[in-house]
Design an enzyme around this catalytic site. Structure first.
Site, PDB file in Angstrom:
ATOM      1  CG  HIS A  55      -2.041  -1.005   1.096  1.00 49.25           C
ATOM      2  ND1 HIS A  55      -3.314  -0.676   0.709  1.00 49.25           N
ATOM      3  CD2 HIS A  55      -2.047  -2.348   1.273  1.00 49.25           C
ATOM      4  CE1 HIS A  55      -4.065  -1.762   0.678  1.00 49.25           C
ATOM      5  NE2 HIS A  55      -3.317  -2.798   1.009  1.00 49.25           N
ATOM      6  CG  ASP A  69       0.343   9.195   0.448  1.00 48.18           C
ATOM      7  OD1 ASP A  69       0.329   8.029   0.870  1.00 48.18           O
ATOM      8  OD2 ASP A  69      -0.405  10.084   0.879  1.00 48.18           O
TER       9      ASP A  69
HETATM   10  C1  G6P Z   1      -0.993   3.289   6.005  1.00 50.00           C
HETATM   11  C2  G6P Z   1      -0.543   1.854   5.832  1.00 50.00           C
HETATM   12  C3  G6P Z   1      -1.542   0.886   6.454  1.00 50.00           C
HETATM   13  C4  G6P Z   1      -1.811   1.283   7.895  1.00 50.00           C
HETATM   14  C5  G6P Z   1      -2.295   2.733   7.956  1.00 50.00           C
HETATM   15  C6  G6P Z   1      -2.531   3.215   9.384  1.00 50.00           C
HETATM   16  O1  G6P Z   1      -2.089   3.539   5.222  1.00 50.00           O
HETATM   17  O2  G6P Z   1      -0.354   1.563   4.459  1.00 50.00           O
HETATM   18  O3  G6P Z   1      -1.047  -0.430   6.410  1.00 50.00           O
HETATM   19  O4  G6P Z   1      -2.743   0.409   8.510  1.00 50.00           O
HETATM   20  O5  G6P Z   1      -1.304   3.553   7.370  1.00 50.00           O
HETATM   21  O6  G6P Z   1      -1.389   3.057  10.155  1.00 50.00           O
HETATM   22  P1  G6P Z   1      -1.346   2.192  11.494  1.00 50.00           P
HETATM   23  O7  G6P Z   1       0.095   2.113  11.854  1.00 50.00           O
HETATM   24  O8  G6P Z   1      -2.167   2.979  12.466  1.00 50.00           O
HETATM   25  O9  G6P Z   1      -1.969   0.854  11.182  1.00 50.00           O
END
Ligand code: G6P
Length: 488
Positions: free
Chosen positions: A153, A361
């Site tokens: 992602h 990003d």
């Molecule tokens: C990004 C990453 C995700 C992640 C999200 C939130 O979008 O690609 O994998 O879940 O951030 O971050 P966190 O560390 O809170 O899961």
């Protein structure tokens, strides 16, 4: 039809699903059967080996707990203090403590051991994001022969940044154990290809390191999207309208400039506030007629670099307030809190400008959601970083270099002064593109690639190292996917 098993660090919680991604994957699971596997969010002294299976709002979810120590090394350590900054080209913000790799690896092993007994032979496994790069290797080590796909992602790093990551060779070898690797943007596939082309067998620390064989792994861009038509509906829903009315009472005739981002250094928030400061400094006529709302829910706040970003932003917003605010006018509002999709859809719809200016990003779904939420008769303008994956999808936005705050400030001015006809034209093109790249088609397209690999693409179960030349490696038959991204 084979079952689909989605694996990610976080699993969807109870209540209305927060993001479009979770909604789309839930839909896949309801149509194809299968389950979601991941971390429960709980830390325990001695986590059980087996997963707990629960029904969460009709979705089958299998979860495991983690020990505090492993979770720290895996999540705050290797994933978010090494992989995240390196993949976002912020080596200056990385903390290279290579011992975290052991915890990262252990958690991936724990995932594999708990997942294996739940797998049927023809289940298709779809693993999400940088926390779980080694999962296919670990599952295959335990004997799983299923088709496995991985979706990144976040952006794929340049070769230099990749080399700064401890154990990067193992991680790249882990990637080669997937049948399909999906990336957000063409630039990510190009960066990956660059790595695959330039790796050469070498001797490191007395060990012979062989180049990695990616010939069984298809790598391609599958740009993710949102559900713009759902946002169009949501933006006029009663909940959204309530938010709009609340804001209108405060703003009056002022035009809203909106930013919505996790509080993360990759989002370029200090640069954004500086660009806004320059807008006010250089265009006195705009004071009192514009207002910046930055929504920035805190994120990963146990990590020092995230705390520092938060402090920097506090100081910058205070500076702009101190400089430009008057007793009866505030130039900006800065909210460190998350809002639900209906409220956000309302804010997107009333915004004259969305500032989506990350320094780097993967995609940036705020851009997609903003586009979906616009009023076709009076749409707002998207000011978009050229370093977001979304820039490949949305060339009709005002593309800026977010490091250049003069440029972003000028784009803001242009956006505010843009005539209605031009706003409509640009928005129509953006909306068409957002609809073309919707999240449902994204999921179906990735899964079709993964499931229809066919007999000529057996699962990457063998342990063969590539022994040919590096240039052959770059373009093995059926290896890198077509040069054009699939129509998702
Ligand atoms: C990004 C990453 C995700 C992640 C999200 C939130 O979008 O690609 O994998 O879940 O951030 O971050 P966190 O560390 O809170 O899961």
């Amino acid at each position: 039809m084979s079952r689909i098993v989605i694996v990610s660090n976080r699993t969807p919680g109870k209540g209305p699903a927060a993001g479009g991604l979770a909604v789309a994957l839930r839909k896949v699971l309801s149509e194809r059967e299968g389950f979601w596997f991941g971390w429960s969010g709980k830390l325990t002294e001695q986590p059980a080996r087996d997963a707990r299976i629960e029904d969460i709002d009709g979705l089958k979810v299998a979860q495991i707990d983690l020990s505090r120590e492993d979770h720290h090394a895996y999540y705050a350590g290797f994933s978010n203090s090494i992989l995240w900054p390196s993949f976002h080209l912020r080596l200056d913000l990385a903390t290279i403590e290579s011992h975290w790799y052991e915890g990262y690896r252990r958690v991936n092993q724990q995932f594999a051991k708990a997942l294996l007994p739940l797998l049927k032979p023809d289940d298709v496994v779809w693993v999400h994001d940088y926390h779980l790069i080694p999962l296919a290797s670990e599952l295959r080590q335990l004997g799983a022969r299923n088709r496995m796909g991985f979706y990144l992602h976040i952006p794929f790093p340049t070769t230099d940044a990749l080399y700064a990551i401890p154990h990067h060779e193992e991680l790249m070898r882990d990637l080669s154990r997937y049948d399909l690797v999906g990336m957000q943007a063409k630039r990510d596939v190009v960066a990956f290809t660059e790595f695959a082309e330039h790796q050469a067998p070498s001797t490191f620390g007395g060990h012979k390191v062989q180049a990695i064989d990616f010939s069984r792994t298809e790598v391609d861009a599958f740009p993710i999207g949102s559900d713009p038509d759902a946002f169009a509906r949501l933006s006029v829903s009663p909940a959204a309208t309530k938010m709009v009315n609340r804001m209108k009472r405060v703003l009056g005739d002022q035009r809203l400039i909106l930013g919505v981002d996790r509080l993360d250094y990759s989002k370029g928030l200090p640069q954004r506030v500086e660009a806004y400061e320059k807008l006010l400094a250089n265009n006195a006529r705009l004071r009192r007629s514009v207002h910046l709302l930055q929504v920035a829910p805190p994120s990963r706040d146990s990590i020092k670099e995230y705390q520092e970003t938060s402090d920097t932003l506090d100081a910058m917003c205070g500076r702009v307030m101190g400089h430009f605010a008057e007793p009866d006018w505030q130039p900006l509002t800065y909210v460190k809190r998350a809002y639900g999709q209906p409220s956000l859809a309302g804010l997107y719809r009333m915004a004259r400008v969305a500032l989506v200016t990350p320094l780097r990003d993967g995609m940036n779904l705020v851009a997609h959601e903003f586009v979906g939420s616009q009023n076709p008769d009076d749409p707002g303008v998207l000011v978009l970083s050229r370093f977001a994956g979304a820039a490949e999808i949305f060339p009709e936005g005002l593309l800026v270099n977010p490091f250049d705050t003069d440029e972003t400030s000028e784009a803001l001015r242009m956006a505010l002064d843009m005539p209605l006809d031009e706003r409509k034209q640009r928005w129509a093109a953006l909306m068409k593109s957002a609809q073309k790249h919707n999240v449902d088609d994204w999921a179906v397209s990735f899964l079709n690639h993964l499931t229809q690999g066919g007999p000529d693409k057996p699962s990457a179960t063998r342990d063969v190292l590539y022994l040919g030349s590096a240039s052959e490696l770059a373009t093995p038959p059926n290896a890198m996917g077509s040069p054009t991204p699939p129509a998702v």
